[in-house]
Every structure is written in C-alpha cells, then in structure tokens.
Write a protein that holds these residues in place. Structure first.
Motif, PDB file in Angstrom:
ATOM      1  N   ASP A  82      -4.067  -8.536  11.089  1.00  0.00           N
ATOM      2  CA  ASP A  82      -3.097  -8.049  11.782  1.00  0.00           C
ATOM      3  C   ASP A  82      -3.492  -8.128  13.179  1.00  0.00           C
ATOM      4  O   ASP A  82      -4.552  -7.825  13.693  1.00  0.00           O
ATOM      5  N   PHE A  96       3.769   3.065  12.556  1.00  0.00           N
ATOM      6  CA  PHE A  96       4.136   2.534  11.173  1.00  0.00           C
ATOM      7  C   PHE A  96       4.576   3.889  10.479  1.00  0.00           C
ATOM      8  O   PHE A  96       3.892   4.827   9.777  1.00  0.00           O
ATOM      9  N   SER A 113      -4.821 -11.722   5.269  1.00  0.00           N
ATOM     10  CA  SER A 113      -4.083 -11.314   6.390  1.00  0.00           C
ATOM     11  C   SER A 113      -4.997 -11.157   7.586  1.00  0.00           C
ATOM     12  O   SER A 113      -6.020 -10.247   7.475  1.00  0.00           O
ATOM     13  N   ALA A 125      -2.554   2.382   6.518  1.00  0.00           N
ATOM     14  CA  ALA A 125      -2.963   2.967   8.040  1.00  0.00           C
ATOM     15  C   ALA A 125      -3.757   4.161   7.573  1.00  0.00           C
ATOM     16  O   ALA A 125      -3.976   5.047   6.755  1.00  0.00           O
ATOM     17  N   ALA A 132       0.701  -1.268  -0.057  1.00  0.00           N
ATOM     18  CA  ALA A 132      -0.001   0.031   0.002  1.00  0.00           C
ATOM     19  C   ALA A 132       0.796   1.302  -0.002  1.00  0.00           C
ATOM     20  O   ALA A 132       0.415   2.337  -0.137  1.00  0.00           O
ATOM     21  N   GLU A 133       2.275   1.090   0.371  1.00  0.00           N
ATOM     22  CA  GLU A 133       2.907   2.398   0.574  1.00  0.00           C
ATOM     23  C   GLU A 133       3.944   2.563  -0.526  1.00  0.00           C
ATOM     24  O   GLU A 133       3.870   3.893  -0.889  1.00  0.00           O
ATOM     25  N   HIS A 180       0.510 -12.485  -1.698  1.00  0.00           N
ATOM     26  CA  HIS A 180       0.038 -11.550  -0.698  1.00  0.00           C
ATOM     27  C   HIS A 180      -0.252 -10.118  -1.377  1.00  0.00           C
ATOM     28  O   HIS A 180       0.408  -9.591  -2.191  1.00  0.00           O
ATOM     29  N   HIS A 187      -2.432  -6.525  -2.076  1.00  0.00           N
ATOM     30  CA  HIS A 187      -2.890  -5.096  -1.987  1.00  0.00           C
ATOM     31  C   HIS A 187      -3.502  -4.739  -3.519  1.00  0.00           C
ATOM     32  O   HIS A 187      -2.870  -5.180  -4.311  1.00  0.00           O
ATOM     33  N   PHE A 192      -0.775   2.487  12.920  1.00  0.00           N
ATOM     34  CA  PHE A 192      -1.699   1.430  12.302  1.00  0.00           C
ATOM     35  C   PHE A 192      -2.430   0.730  13.315  1.00  0.00           C
ATOM     36  O   PHE A 192      -1.937  -0.121  14.112  1.00  0.00           O
ATOM     37  N   GLY A 198      -5.101  -5.380   6.082  1.00  0.00           N
ATOM     38  CA  GLY A 198      -4.541  -4.237   6.853  1.00  0.00           C
ATOM     39  C   GLY A 198      -4.660  -2.913   6.015  1.00  0.00           C
ATOM     40  O   GLY A 198      -4.656  -1.738   6.297  1.00  0.00           O
ATOM     41  N   GLY A 199      -4.793  -3.324   4.526  1.00  0.00           N
ATOM     42  CA  GLY A 199      -4.929  -2.059   3.830  1.00  0.00           C
ATOM     43  C   GLY A 199      -3.854  -0.808   3.819  1.00  0.00           C
ATOM     44  O   GLY A 199      -2.580  -1.332   3.880  1.00  0.00           O
ATOM     45  N   GLU A 238       6.174  -5.070  -1.599  1.00  0.00           N
ATOM     46  CA  GLU A 238       5.615  -4.366  -0.600  1.00  0.00           C
ATOM     47  C   GLU A 238       6.614  -4.118   0.568  1.00  0.00           C
ATOM     48  O   GLU A 238       6.470  -3.134   1.251  1.00  0.00           O
ATOM     49  N   SER A 269      -4.951  -8.712   1.573  1.00  0.00           N
ATOM     50  CA  SER A 269      -4.431  -7.905   2.820  1.00  0.00           C
ATOM     51  C   SER A 269      -5.907  -7.594   3.435  1.00  0.00           C
ATOM     52  O   SER A 269      -6.793  -6.785   2.670  1.00  0.00           O
TER      53      SER A 269
HETATM   54  N1  KMH Z   1       0.246  -1.412   4.776  1.00  0.00           N
HETATM   55  C1  KMH Z   1       0.198  -1.533   6.101  1.00  0.00           C
HETATM   56  C2  KMH Z   1      -0.358  -0.455   6.974  1.00  0.00           C
HETATM   57  C3  KMH Z   1      -1.339  -6.343   5.758  1.00  0.00           C
HETATM   58  O1  KMH Z   1      -1.310  -6.527   4.560  1.00  0.00           O
HETATM   59  O2  KMH Z   1      -2.079  -7.214   6.567  1.00  0.00           O
HETATM   60  C4  KMH Z   1      -0.598  -2.980   6.458  1.00  0.00           C
HETATM   61  C5  KMH Z   1      -0.074  -4.123   5.817  1.00  0.00           C
HETATM   62  C6  KMH Z   1      -0.608  -5.579   6.833  1.00  0.00           C
HETATM   63  O3  KMH Z   1       0.371  -4.168   4.518  1.00  0.00           O
END
Ligand code: KMH
Ligand code: ZN
Length: 276
Positions: free
Chosen positions: A108, A114, A106, A87, A13-14, A46, A48, A119, A84-85, A226, A82
């Motif tokens: 969390d 974070f 996932s 934050a 996500a980042e 995994h 996103h 997060f 988590g998406g 990621e 995910s």
């Molecule tokens: N992007 C992170 C804030 C997950 O995928 O479950 C959370 C994360 C964890 O990536």
C-alpha cells in the motif's frame, strides 16, 4: 492489448458473514473460493485471512494454513497475500505473510481515510515492506487509492526499492478516499510511468463500472467479496466465482482473451520458481 488478468479478492478484512453469509473465512473455505475463482477465469488471488472468530488477522499461522489449503485444491493462480491487513494493525503484524515467500504481495502506497478510520502507510513503512519484499523476491502490487500514492511509489522506485517492472492496483471508491468514476480512473492511469501494468478496483456498487472501463482501456480487473459482497443492486453474490465469471463473459464479448496464471506471471515479470 495484453490478455486480461482478473484478480479475485476473495475475503478482505472488513466484510462479515452478516454482510454476506457466503463470505469465505476459514482456510478450507478460502481454498474453495480460490478454486472457484480460478475456474471462472481469475489468475491472481488476493488473500486476507481471518482467525477462529472470523476477525481479520495477519498471523503467519493463518496464512500458512490458507496457502496449504489453496495449494491442496490444485490452484495454479498467483496467490497474493495482503500486507495491508486491517486499519489499525501495526507494521510488524501486517508484513508477516511476506516471510512465507509468496510470488506477490500487496504494497500500500500511502495513507488514506478508510471509512471512519485512517489506514496508515507512511514512507518508512512502505520502504520497510518494499525492502522485505525485494530481499525475498516477492513482487509487489502497488496499491494506490489516491494520486499522491503513485508519486510515493515512484519515489520508492527512484530509491531502488522496486523491481524493474511496476504493477499498480488503482483502487477507487473507498469511503473517504478518491471516488470511483471514469475521470478519476483515467487521471490515475495518466500518472503511471511508461511500461507499467495496472489493475483497477472499484469498491461497492462501482465494481462493474470500473471493471468495464479497465477492460476497454488496457488495464486489468479486480473483483471479489473484499470489494463488494453484491452481485447486483440489492442482490448478494453467491460466490467470488460468480463475480469473476461475469468479468470473463464481458471480456470474451469484448474480444479480450483472459490471461492464464502463467500468462499473468509473464506479464508481471514474476520469476519462475521450481515447484516447492
Ligand atoms: N483492508 C484495508 C485496510 C491491501 O490488501 O493491501 C487494506 C487493504 C489493502 O485491504
Ligand atoms: Zn486487500
């Protein structure tokens, strides 16, 4: 030791295209990345997803498009969206891909710093996500970034919210959270319950070191954009497949065979599903 399960976290996500122009963002690009990762030895993807602007999203529409494109690419790996998406997203936003009934997702297991943000994963959120997964037969991967997160996961287990077989992902090196080093990895592994399986993820420049330790300690490995957009110091990765291929070569030299997607399903006690 069990066969080695390699997870490819292909997007996250980042990271942005400015960080690495090879970052896959669209459904079709994610499908190509998943295909390359599986061809290189990954058994789990995994996932996103991003919106049209390349921003992180948990919207079902983007997940459905990515699931379809990945399936159309003939990928047999377990696709693990995910929850988590990014934050700052709400729980309702984050949990959406579970309703697509993936084999895994996932989960969390606690709040953490974070980078410059927080997060948030409080116990009510964790319970809600665990219940939703349990109702739908979705196997959670228990993401633990700090020691207390393992205790939180065990609390959910004691409340009857988790499957019998527990699979953890120990994530080390997120700025603001537990640093990535051998002591911390072994400490975390020592807190896991008997019979649990675990993957280790090292963020940034720690990716390969943590992978090596995990291979030699009986754990599994996660790599991918990621976690790091680099292949080596100052060298951007060409693809997720390139990062997976290095782990596959190391495992081969070490003498640890790779798990196929179906091996991974057996190891993680993922129920067989008829082809949909
Ligand atoms: N992007 C992170 C804030 C997950 O995928 O479950 C959370 C994360 C964890 O990536
Ligand atoms: Zn993630």
């Amino acid at each position: 030791m069990d066969k080695l399960i390699i997870t490819a976290a292909i997007c996250g996500a980042e990271a942005t295209r400015s960080d690495n122009p090879n970052l896959p963002l669209t459904a079709d690009e994610l499908a190509v990345a998943a295909r390359e990762a599986e061809d290189a030895g990954a058994a789990i993807i995994h996932l996103h997803v991003r919106d049209e602007r390349g921003e992180p999203s948990q919207d079902r529409r983007y997940f459905d498009a990515a699931f379809a494109a990945i399936a159309a690419a003939g990928v047999r790996a377990i696709v693990q969206p995910s929850t988590g998406g990014a934050a700052g997203m709400s729980a309702d936003e984050r949990v959406q891909p579970v309703d697509a009934n993936p084999e895994m997702a996932s989960l969390d297991c606690g709040t953490l710093n974070f980078g410059d943000t927080i997060f948030v994963n409080d116990l009510p959120l964790m319970r809600e996500f665990a219940v939703r997964m349990r109702e739908r037969g979705v196997i959670p991967e228990l993401e633990c970034f700090e020691p207390g997160h393992i205790a939180n996961a065990l609390r959910l287990r004691d409340e009857g919210l988790l499957p019998d077989h527990l699979h953890f992902n120990i994530v080390l090196g997120v700025p603001g959270a537990l640093p990535a080093n051998p002591d911390n990895l072994l400490f975390m592994v020592g807190r896991l319950p008997a019979g649990a399986s675990w993957t280790a993820t090292g963020i940034g420049r720690h990716q390969t070191t943590i992978a090596l330790l995990s291979i030699a300690s009986g754990g599994h490995v996660r790599v991918g954009f990621e976690d790091s957009v680099y292949y080596a110091r100052g060298v951007l990765a060409d693809s997720n497949g390139q990062q997976v291929a290095r782990i596959a070569r190391i495992a081969h030299e070490y003498g640890r065979p790779l798990a196929t997607p179906d091996d991974a399903r057996n190891l993680l006690c993922i129920p067989k599903r008829s082809a949909a």
